[in-house]
Design a protein around this motif. Structure first.
Motif, PDB file in Angstrom:
ATOM      1  N   ALA A  62    -112.098  69.983 -47.378  1.00  0.00           N
ATOM      2  CA  ALA A  62    -112.529  69.310 -46.143  1.00  0.00           C
ATOM      3  C   ALA A  62    -114.038  69.116 -46.123  1.00  0.00           C
ATOM      4  CB  ALA A  62    -112.085  70.127 -44.924  1.00  0.00           C
ATOM      5  N   PHE A  63    -114.777  70.161 -46.536  1.00  0.00           N
ATOM      6  CA  PHE A  63    -116.239  70.045 -46.573  1.00  0.00           C
ATOM      7  C   PHE A  63    -116.685  69.005 -47.593  1.00  0.00           C
ATOM      8  CE2 PHE A  63    -116.668  74.098 -44.245  1.00  0.00           C
ATOM      9  CZ  PHE A  63    -117.710  73.743 -43.403  1.00  0.00           C
ATOM     10  N   LEU A  64    -116.026  68.979 -48.749  1.00  0.00           N
ATOM     11  CA  LEU A  64    -116.381  67.996 -49.784  1.00  0.00           C
ATOM     12  C   LEU A  64    -116.088  66.580 -49.310  1.00  0.00           C
ATOM     13  CD1 LEU A  64    -115.139  69.877 -52.996  1.00  0.00           C
ATOM     14  CD2 LEU A  64    -117.505  69.377 -52.357  1.00  0.00           C
ATOM     15  N   ASP A  65    -114.961  66.412 -48.596  1.00  0.00           N
ATOM     16  CA  ASP A  65    -114.643  65.092 -48.032  1.00  0.00           C
ATOM     17  C   ASP A  65    -115.711  64.663 -47.025  1.00  0.00           C
ATOM     18  OD1 ASP A  65    -112.366  64.767 -49.526  1.00  0.00           O
ATOM     19  OD2 ASP A  65    -111.015  65.577 -47.988  1.00  0.00           O
ATOM     20  N   ASP A  66    -116.136  65.621 -46.179  1.00  0.00           N
ATOM     21  CA  ASP A  66    -117.174  65.318 -45.189  1.00  0.00           C
ATOM     22  C   ASP A  66    -118.491  64.946 -45.866  1.00  0.00           C
ATOM     23  OD1 ASP A  66    -115.435  65.774 -43.123  1.00  0.00           O
ATOM     24  OD2 ASP A  66    -116.106  67.837 -42.754  1.00  0.00           O
ATOM     25  N   MET A  67    -118.815  65.663 -46.941  1.00  0.00           N
ATOM     26  CA  MET A  67    -120.049  65.353 -47.678  1.00  0.00           C
ATOM     27  C   MET A  67    -119.999  63.961 -48.291  1.00  0.00           C
ATOM     28  SD  MET A  67    -121.528  68.701 -49.650  1.00  0.00           S
ATOM     29  CE  MET A  67    -119.974  69.439 -50.117  1.00  0.00           C
ATOM     30  N   ILE A  68    -118.849  63.622 -48.852  1.00  0.00           N
ATOM     31  CA  ILE A  68    -118.691  62.285 -49.440  1.00  0.00           C
ATOM     32  C   ILE A  68    -118.882  61.213 -48.384  1.00  0.00           C
ATOM     33  CG2 ILE A  68    -117.009  60.698 -50.471  1.00  0.00           C
ATOM     34  CD1 ILE A  68    -115.838  63.164 -51.949  1.00  0.00           C
ATOM     35  N   GLN A  69    -118.292  61.428 -47.196  1.00  0.00           N
ATOM     36  CA  GLN A  69    -118.443  60.462 -46.104  1.00  0.00           C
ATOM     37  C   GLN A  69    -119.891  60.361 -45.638  1.00  0.00           C
ATOM     38  OE1 GLN A  69    -116.146  58.315 -44.998  1.00  0.00           O
ATOM     39  NE2 GLN A  69    -114.799  59.155 -46.585  1.00  0.00           N
ATOM     40  N   SER A  70    -120.575  61.513 -45.577  1.00  0.00           N
ATOM     41  CA  SER A  70    -121.981  61.513 -45.156  1.00  0.00           C
ATOM     42  C   SER A  70    -122.850  60.744 -46.146  1.00  0.00           C
ATOM     43  CB  SER A  70    -122.493  62.952 -45.014  1.00  0.00           C
ATOM     44  OG  SER A  70    -121.852  63.604 -43.953  1.00  0.00           O
TER      45      SER A  70
END
Length: 258
Positions: free
Chosen positions: A111-119
């Motif tokens: 989830a954190f990696l997905d959020d980082m990718i989106q950011s």
């Protein structure tokens, strides 16, 4: 009598020559004064133009620095914080970790990696919109307008009357100019509707922008501060373009040619 006539004639000639001399001298003096005034005026205009160009350059540099600061802040506050949290979760993974806890941590890491990718994608999108790169200016503007219209706060009508493809070197600057104009309207104009038209007139590309807000007063136009107008002028200087403020019955109207 002959001598008297000759004396009179001589006097007339001398007076005539004197008058001609004075007229010639007056013309020369006038020409010198005129040239000096013209030179002074040219120097004044050159100084004004130099100061104006310097101001535009300073605005461009300031705008770049603000953009870099914004990106650095977003990377630090969003991506940096996520990376730190991700590191903490990785530190919890040990060979003796129960399988259930391991799955919980890996799910959180995903989830954190997905959020980082989106950011990171969001930051990249702000720097250079992907749709602008792939599909061009018109599609990028249509996407921008649709995104703002979906908020329901304002209605933007966009007309594409271009007769040929907009050159790549112009696309990003024109996109940012439209962004700046819309941002100005949203922040200051209290408008409900915006009309944007982009078209070709002969060899020039023309952008017409109009909102139904409170408009701009004369003092604001003279100062051109706080509304992003200097940023627009800075971008137009790169495009060798011009910006003219029209006089609608209500709101603000701008015609940009480049």
């Amino acid at each position: 009598m002959g001598a008297s006539e000759e004396a009179i004639t001589l006097k007339i000639i001398i007076i005539g020559m004197g008058v001609i001399f004075m007229l010639s001298l007056s013309v020369i003096v006038f020409f010198i004064i005129y040239q000096r005034r013209l030179l002074a005026q040219q120097k004044k205009h050159q100084k004004i133009e130099s100061d104006y160009q310097k101001e535009l350059l300073e605005t461009a540099i300031l705008s770049q620095e603000e953009e870099r600061s914004r990106v650095a802040k977003e990377l630090h506050d969003e991506v940096g914080a996520m990376l730190t949290t991700t590191k903490l979760y990785f530190g919890q993974i040990t060979p003796s970790l129960p399988e259930i806890e391991f799955e919980e941590i890996t799910n959180k890491l995903r989830a954190f990696l997905d959020d980082m990718i989106q950011s990171v994608r969001g930051i990249s999108q702000d720097l250079r919109p992907v749709i602008l790169e792939k599909l061009g200016l018109i599609e990028a503007l249509q996407s921008l307008v649709q995104t703002i219209n979906d908020t329901g706060g304002i209605q933007i009508n966009f007309k594409d009357n271009t007769s040929r493809i907009v050159p790549k070197p112009k696309e990003l600057n024109l996109y940012r100019i439209v962004q700046e104009l819309i941002n100005n309207t949203l922040k200051h104009a209290k408008a409900k509707n915006v009309d944007i038209e982009i078209k070709h007139e002969n060899e020039a590309l023309v952008l017409l922008y109009k909102d139904d807000g409170i408009g701009l007063d004369h003092k604001t136009l003279l100062n051109k501060k706080g509304l992003g107008l200097k940023n627009i002028e800075s971008r137009l200087s790169v495009l060798s373009g011009t910006m003219n403020f029209l006089k609608p019955k209500k709101g603000m109207a701008i015609r940009i040619v480049c």
